[in-house]
Design a protein around this motif. Structure first.
Motif, PDB file in Angstrom:
ATOM      1  N   ALA A 293      53.811  17.018  57.496  1.00 16.11           N
ATOM      2  CA  ALA A 293      54.557  16.581  56.727  1.00 16.11           C
ATOM      3  C   ALA A 293      54.179  17.843  56.251  1.00 16.11           C
ATOM      4  O   ALA A 293      55.273  18.743  55.036  1.00 16.11           O
ATOM      5  CB  ALA A 293      54.419  15.109  55.673  1.00 16.11           C
ATOM      6  N   LYS A 294      53.101  18.659  55.786  1.00 10.57           N
ATOM      7  CA  LYS A 294      52.929  19.879  55.670  1.00 10.57           C
ATOM      8  C   LYS A 294      53.612  21.210  55.705  1.00 10.57           C
ATOM      9  O   LYS A 294      54.267  21.744  54.926  1.00 10.57           O
ATOM     10  CB  LYS A 294      51.410  20.013  55.641  1.00 10.57           C
ATOM     11  N   GLN A 295      53.945  20.781  57.285  1.00  8.47           N
ATOM     12  CA  GLN A 295      54.715  22.091  57.574  1.00  8.47           C
ATOM     13  C   GLN A 295      56.055  22.036  58.324  1.00  8.47           C
ATOM     14  O   GLN A 295      56.797  22.674  58.233  1.00  8.47           O
ATOM     15  CB  GLN A 295      53.724  22.510  58.812  1.00  8.47           C
ATOM     16  N   ALA A 296      56.304  20.997  57.280  1.00  2.45           N
ATOM     17  CA  ALA A 296      57.436  20.353  57.878  1.00  2.45           C
ATOM     18  C   ALA A 296      58.729  20.963  57.434  1.00  2.45           C
ATOM     19  O   ALA A 296      58.503  21.763  55.917  1.00  2.45           O
ATOM     20  CB  ALA A 296      58.554  18.819  57.785  1.00  2.45           C
ATOM     21  N   ASN A 297      60.351  21.815  57.962  1.00  5.26           N
ATOM     22  CA  ASN A 297      61.014  22.422  57.321  1.00  5.26           C
ATOM     23  C   ASN A 297      61.606  21.084  55.573  1.00  5.26           C
ATOM     24  O   ASN A 297      62.075  22.282  55.226  1.00  5.26           O
ATOM     25  CB  ASN A 297      61.664  22.417  58.058  1.00  5.26           C
ATOM     26  N   ALA A 298      61.939  20.231  56.266  1.00  5.34           N
ATOM     27  CA  ALA A 298      62.871  19.628  54.908  1.00  5.34           C
ATOM     28  C   ALA A 298      61.781  18.709  54.662  1.00  5.34           C
ATOM     29  O   ALA A 298      60.182  18.307  55.058  1.00  5.34           O
ATOM     30  CB  ALA A 298      63.520  18.650  55.902  1.00  5.34           C
ATOM     31  N   ASP A 299      61.390  18.231  53.210  1.00  8.26           N
ATOM     32  CA  ASP A 299      61.039  17.370  51.794  1.00  8.26           C
ATOM     33  C   ASP A 299      61.687  16.203  51.578  1.00  8.26           C
ATOM     34  O   ASP A 299      62.578  16.494  51.577  1.00  8.26           O
ATOM     35  CB  ASP A 299      59.782  18.030  51.380  1.00  8.26           C
ATOM     36  N   ALA A 300      61.160  15.677  51.471  1.00  7.43           N
ATOM     37  CA  ALA A 300      61.992  14.046  50.190  1.00  7.43           C
ATOM     38  C   ALA A 300      63.165  14.880  49.367  1.00  7.43           C
ATOM     39  O   ALA A 300      63.908  14.033  49.382  1.00  7.43           O
ATOM     40  CB  ALA A 300      60.468  13.453  49.636  1.00  7.43           C
ATOM     41  N   SER A 301      62.162  15.795  48.697  1.00  8.91           N
ATOM     42  CA  SER A 301      63.061  16.445  47.540  1.00  8.91           C
ATOM     43  C   SER A 301      64.589  16.974  47.627  1.00  8.91           C
ATOM     44  O   SER A 301      65.755  16.742  46.791  1.00  8.91           O
ATOM     45  CB  SER A 301      62.795  17.721  47.360  1.00  8.91           C
ATOM     46  N   LEU A 302      64.835  17.377  49.511  1.00 10.31           N
ATOM     47  CA  LEU A 302      66.230  17.680  49.652  1.00 10.31           C
ATOM     48  C   LEU A 302      67.800  16.270  49.583  1.00 10.31           C
ATOM     49  O   LEU A 302      68.587  16.561  48.692  1.00 10.31           O
ATOM     50  CB  LEU A 302      66.434  17.705  50.890  1.00 10.31           C
ATOM     51  N   TYR A 303      66.758  14.986  49.155  1.00 12.60           N
ATOM     52  CA  TYR A 303      68.121  13.588  49.084  1.00 12.60           C
ATOM     53  C   TYR A 303      68.095  14.215  47.885  1.00 12.60           C
ATOM     54  O   TYR A 303      69.550  13.800  47.619  1.00 12.60           O
ATOM     55  CB  TYR A 303      66.695  12.585  48.837  1.00 12.60           C
ATOM     56  N   GLU A 304      67.385  14.407  47.021  1.00  9.16           N
ATOM     57  CA  GLU A 304      67.480  13.975  45.436  1.00  9.16           C
ATOM     58  C   GLU A 304      68.593  15.686  44.656  1.00  9.16           C
ATOM     59  O   GLU A 304      69.417  15.004  44.544  1.00  9.16           O
ATOM     60  CB  GLU A 304      66.625  14.596  44.455  1.00  9.16           C
ATOM     61  N   GLU A 305      67.992  16.546  45.640  1.00  3.93           N
ATOM     62  CA  GLU A 305      69.627  17.771  45.122  1.00  3.93           C
ATOM     63  C   GLU A 305      70.084  17.152  46.171  1.00  3.93           C
ATOM     64  O   GLU A 305      71.476  17.847  45.256  1.00  3.93           O
ATOM     65  CB  GLU A 305      68.434  18.557  46.529  1.00  3.93           C
ATOM     66  N   ALA A 306      70.343  17.292  47.441  1.00  2.00           N
ATOM     67  CA  ALA A 306      71.997  16.386  47.860  1.00  2.00           C
ATOM     68  C   ALA A 306      72.431  15.300  46.606  1.00  2.00           C
ATOM     69  O   ALA A 306      73.785  15.727  46.208  1.00  2.00           O
ATOM     70  CB  ALA A 306      72.206  15.839  48.798  1.00  2.00           C
ATOM     71  N   ALA A 307      72.198  14.915  46.318  1.00  2.26           N
ATOM     72  CA  ALA A 307      72.609  13.776  45.437  1.00  2.26           C
ATOM     73  C   ALA A 307      73.428  13.707  44.359  1.00  2.26           C
ATOM     74  O   ALA A 307      73.841  13.718  43.465  1.00  2.26           O
ATOM     75  CB  ALA A 307      71.643  12.028  45.354  1.00  2.26           C
ATOM     76  N   THR A 308      72.383  15.196  43.582  1.00  5.68           N
ATOM     77  CA  THR A 308      72.436  15.496  42.321  1.00  5.68           C
ATOM     78  C   THR A 308      74.083  16.607  42.337  1.00  5.68           C
ATOM     79  O   THR A 308      74.409  16.443  41.632  1.00  5.68           O
ATOM     80  CB  THR A 308      71.656  16.975  41.860  1.00  5.68           C
ATOM     81  N   ASP A 309      73.788  17.199  43.265  1.00  3.71           N
ATOM     82  CA  ASP A 309      75.440  17.712  43.447  1.00  3.71           C
ATOM     83  C   ASP A 309      76.097  18.324  45.290  1.00  3.71           C
ATOM     84  O   ASP A 309      74.731  19.279  45.770  1.00  3.71           O
ATOM     85  CB  ASP A 309      75.168  19.565  42.221  1.00  3.71           C
ATOM     86  N   ARG A 310      76.085  17.223  45.392  1.00  4.22           N
ATOM     87  CA  ARG A 310      77.082  17.219  47.099  1.00  4.22           C
ATOM     88  C   ARG A 310      77.835  18.543  47.382  1.00  4.22           C
ATOM     89  O   ARG A 310      76.709  19.334  48.397  1.00  4.22           O
ATOM     90  CB  ARG A 310      77.275  15.770  46.721  1.00  4.22           C
ATOM     91  N   GLU A 311      78.295  18.841  46.457  1.00  2.44           N
ATOM     92  CA  GLU A 311      79.157  20.365  46.669  1.00  2.44           C
ATOM     93  C   GLU A 311      77.898  21.226  47.108  1.00  2.44           C
ATOM     94  O   GLU A 311      77.909  22.673  47.820  1.00  2.44           O
ATOM     95  CB  GLU A 311      80.584  20.591  46.569  1.00  2.44           C
ATOM     96  N   ALA A 312      77.304  21.545  46.027  1.00  2.00           N
ATOM     97  CA  ALA A 312      76.370  22.482  45.597  1.00  2.00           C
ATOM     98  C   ALA A 312      75.776  22.757  46.923  1.00  2.00           C
ATOM     99  O   ALA A 312      74.774  23.873  47.452  1.00  2.00           O
ATOM    100  CB  ALA A 312      75.534  22.518  44.574  1.00  2.00           C
ATOM    101  N   PHE A 313      75.021  21.300  47.047  1.00  2.64           N
ATOM    102  CA  PHE A 313      74.245  21.534  47.769  1.00  2.64           C
ATOM    103  C   PHE A 313      74.561  21.953  49.957  1.00  2.64           C
ATOM    104  O   PHE A 313      73.852  22.515  50.740  1.00  2.64           O
ATOM    105  CB  PHE A 313      73.777  20.129  48.523  1.00  2.64           C
ATOM    106  N   TRP A 314      76.126  21.472  49.611  1.00  5.31           N
ATOM    107  CA  TRP A 314      76.570  21.897  51.130  1.00  5.31           C
ATOM    108  C   TRP A 314      76.638  23.311  51.122  1.00  5.31           C
ATOM    109  O   TRP A 314      76.724  24.164  52.361  1.00  5.31           O
ATOM    110  CB  TRP A 314      77.902  21.385  51.410  1.00  5.31           C
ATOM    111  N   ALA A 315      77.181  24.097  49.693  1.00  8.74           N
ATOM    112  CA  ALA A 315      76.689  25.509  49.771  1.00  8.74           C
ATOM    113  C   ALA A 315      75.992  26.454  49.649  1.00  8.74           C
ATOM    114  O   ALA A 315      76.025  27.373  50.679  1.00  8.74           O
ATOM    115  CB  ALA A 315      77.877  26.050  48.388  1.00  8.74           C
ATOM    116  N   LYS A 316      75.381  25.748  49.986  1.00  8.47           N
ATOM    117  CA  LYS A 316      73.476  26.222  49.715  1.00  8.47           C
ATOM    118  C   LYS A 316      73.190  26.187  51.643  1.00  8.47           C
ATOM    119  O   LYS A 316      72.938  27.470  52.135  1.00  8.47           O
ATOM    120  CB  LYS A 316      72.732  25.165  49.076  1.00  8.47           C
TER     121      LYS A 316
END
Ligand code: 6R9
Length: 658
Positions: free
Chosen positions: A28-51
């Motif tokens: 988990a420590k070295q992983a590319n993705a952490d749980a915050s990704l779910y939140e980030e995507a839920a907050t603004d889906r289009e901004a998430f995909w633009a990123k």
């Protein structure tokens, strides 16, 4: 349409699965993705995909992330311009990674090639120059019918580089399947080989092309790579050797940028009718989601990991997770030409050991085959380099999942069970290996940025513990942009079932368990899944009735311990069979006939000659009852049969002949 509950009975035991395997702290420590990704995507889906799109090199940035005003036809990264091949090849060289190995290629007979990014750039440029010399122009279609050799990848990338639309046709498909695909796409060029290695022996491939192009006038040239050295027939003026046309070309080619929505490829897949659909994918959104998912789902680290996806490039998994996603992410990957038991049943593990493969992505049918061969085989090899294991193509049963975890992953590697389709272009539902506590047999949850739901017959979302149909309720970047040449079929197949809600209907049954994890339950339509390959019952039925001795045919997918489903056909013969020997010979002939019409993967496991087929009063064949027979089950409800004695007739006939 079958109700999802039909499929789920056999899989109900899955839903009591309570084991869950969280990632280790270290992983988990070295992983590319952490749980915050779910939140980030839920907050603004289009901004998430633009990123996520920032992972790519854009010649011109987009002005709008998503245009859904003409739904169900999406436009992603509107106004953006990029070159897909530049993103998969040249930019890595420009960034100073020209010496990094892109492909460790392993031929079936044991020959190998090591291809760096600098080599790849040269090969793709030469191939692109060759295609230009043949007069191909942006937008033209090119059919690629090849085994798993580097030239297949060069060809795909050269098409992408020039804005040509490729249509890869699996090398195991028949001349007839190739012909219909060439015809539908009006391809101008076919790229193929003289032959291909299959289970240790060279088998001819070009004769199928000769047969197909004899009936497809759009094809101007056939470009042939010499692979097996097999003798081939030659049509002067049409046929060209790869070594004559490509080898002498300049290694320089400057890629030009194309619109984000420029067609990248067509890939044909089975639907519920006999005619395969040409699924259309475009450039910017597709590559964005392939690169993003390959990075977060496999936790891929460029320059460190050695990745191996065992799919064939004839399937979507090969497109998205051998060619586009991994190469966009500067992967070092193994590409293997052959079968898993040539020359021995440890071949995959020998390759893992040899190249120190760290990420391995395969299909449940193969895992079950490995189980059958025995765990002592992988035990003979050093598999300690592995750190992530993936599965795709069909539901993975918990037993296979646990075996994979223990005997391949050493109880240490996270397993990602990835649900997606040719149509979705990239992974949609999957655990994140550094985040999710994965349950054996569950694809767990939609990825950050993806929105999927399980709904009932009326399109109302079900809650925890509920089951129904899987739908995708929001557009996603790598979604199909249509069915080639058939807008109506696109709307009908995917968007009419839940038109009121505007949901994409995936054709799969699914359930939520009591924790809300998603369990896929198989197709709810007449599409079979044989070793992870989609084959429609209608397609096989049409092949059978095209034989002069067949009056009528009904095909079902019966549960098979290794291949997931096996094809079982019931046929009524014209004129019957005069003796048992004649019947047996005819059954063999029919199996071969299907292989010739569609390809060996569609060869029925079993053909039963019957006097009648069970039909409803409205004349629909009751496949459910035939499945009961094929799976040796007690017959279900026969009350809707027009003539309920038909089933007795079928069963007594079968008892006699067996
Ligand atoms: C990528 C690919 C798509 C169909 C899909 C579903 C089945 C794929 C699965 C899975 C359960 C998984 N499927 N992955 N079912 N769990 N992880 O396979 O594309 O050949 O188009 O097949 O395969 O039924 O609808 P494709």
């Amino acid at each position: 349409m079958t109700q999802p509950s039909d499929q789920s009975t056999a899989l109900d035991n899955l839903l009591t699965e309570s084991r869950a395997f969280p990632p280790s702290e270290e992983f988990a420590k070295q992983a590319n993705a952490d749980a915050s990704l779910y939140e980030e995507a839920a907050t603004d889906r289009e901004a998430f995909w633009a990123k996520q799109a920032e992972r790519l090199h854009w010649e011109t940035r987009w002005s709008q992330v998503l245009d859904w005003s003409n739904a169900p036809f999406a436009k992603w990264f509107v106004g953006g311009r990029l070159n897909v091949a530049y993103n998969c090849v040249d930019r890595h060289v420009d960034d100073g990674h020209g010496d990094q190995v892109a492909i460790h290629w392993e031929g079936e007979p044991g020959d190998t090639r090591t291809i760096t990014y600098a080599d790849l750039k040269r090969e793709v440029s030469k191939t692109a120059n060759a295609l230009l010399s043949l007069g191909l122009e942006t937008g033209d279609r090119v059919a690629i019918y090849m085994p798993m050799i580097p030239e297949a990848i060069f060809s795909m990338l050269a098409c992408a580089r020039l804005g040509l639309t490729h249509s890869v046709v699996f090398g195991g498909f028949s001349a007839e399947a190739l012909r219909s695909r060439i015809e539908d796409a009006e391809a101008k060029l076919v790229i193929t080989t003289d032959g291909q290695y299959r289970r240790g022996n060279p088998a001819p491939l070009k004769p199928a092309v000769d047969e197909a192009v004899a009936k497809t006038p759009t094809v101007r040239n056939v470009l042939v790579v010499r692979r097996t050295g097999t003798e081939v027939d030659w049509t002067e003026g049409r046929d060209l050797w790869w070594h004559d046309v490509v080898e002498g070309q300049s290694e320089e080619h400057t890629p030009q940028a194309f619109d984000s929505e420029h067609p990248l490829y067509i890939l044909y897949t089975s639907g519920t009718t006999g005619r395969p659909k040409g699924i259309l994918h475009t450039s910017g959104g597709y590559l964005t989601q392939c690169a993003y998912t390959h990075n977060v789902v496999f936790d891929h680290k460029p320059g460190q990991d050695v990745y191996w996806c065992t799919a064939d490039i004839g399937w979507v998994t090969g497109h998205s997770y051998i060619v586009y996603g991994p190469l966009a992410n500067r992967v070092t990957q193994v590409v293997y030409e052959g079968t898993p038991n040539t020359p021995h049943e440890g071949r995959h593990w020998e390759i893992v050991q040899k190249y120190k493969v760290s990420i391995y992505y395969t299909a449940p049918t193969l895992i079950r085959t490995f189980m059958k061969w025995g765990h002592d085989i992988p035990a003979k090899f050093d598999l300690s380099s592995l750190r992530v294991l993936g599965s795709v193509g069909e539901p993975i049963n918990p037993e296979a999942w646990m075996w994979y975890r223990e005997h391949i992953g050493g109880n240490r590697c996270p397993i990602v069970d990835t649900w997606w389709q040719t149509e979705t272009g990239a992974i949609m539902i999957s655990p994140l290996p550094g985040v999710t506590a994965a349950k054996p047999g569950s694809a767990m949850a939609p990825l950050p940025g993806v929105s999927a739901r399980v709904v009932d017959d009326t399109g109302t979302p079900v809650g925890k513990g509920g089951g129904g149909y899987l739908v995708l309720d929001k557009p996603w970047p790598s979604m199909l942009r249509g069915v080639w040449g058939d807008e109506q079929r696109y709307r009908e197949t995917y968007w009419s079932r839940f038109a009121a809600q505007g949901f994409y209907f995936a054709g799969d049954g699914a359930k939520y368990d009591s924790d809300g994890a998603v369990w896929l339950l198989g197709r709810v339509d007449d599409v079979m899944n044989v070793s992870g390959h989609r084959i429609s019952t209608t397609e096989v039925e049409s092949a059978l009735v095209s034989h002069p001795r067949v009056a009528e045919a009904a095909v079902v997918g019966a549960t098979d311990p290794t291949t997931g489903q096996g094809i079982v056909a019931f046929v009524i013969l014209r004129g019957g069979a005069s003796s048992e020997e004649e019947g047996a010979a005819l059954v063999k002939e029919l199996r071969d006939h299907v292989a010739k019409e569609i390809g060996p993967i569609a060869k029925p496991r079993q053909i039963m000659v019957v006097p009648e087929l069970p039909k409803t009063r409205s004349g629909k064949i009751m496949r459910r009852l035939l499945r009961d027979v094929a799976e040796n089950r007690q017959l279900g409800d026969v009350t809707t049969l027009q003539d309920s004695s038909v089933m007795d007739l079928i069963k007594s006939g079968l008892a006699k002949s067996s």
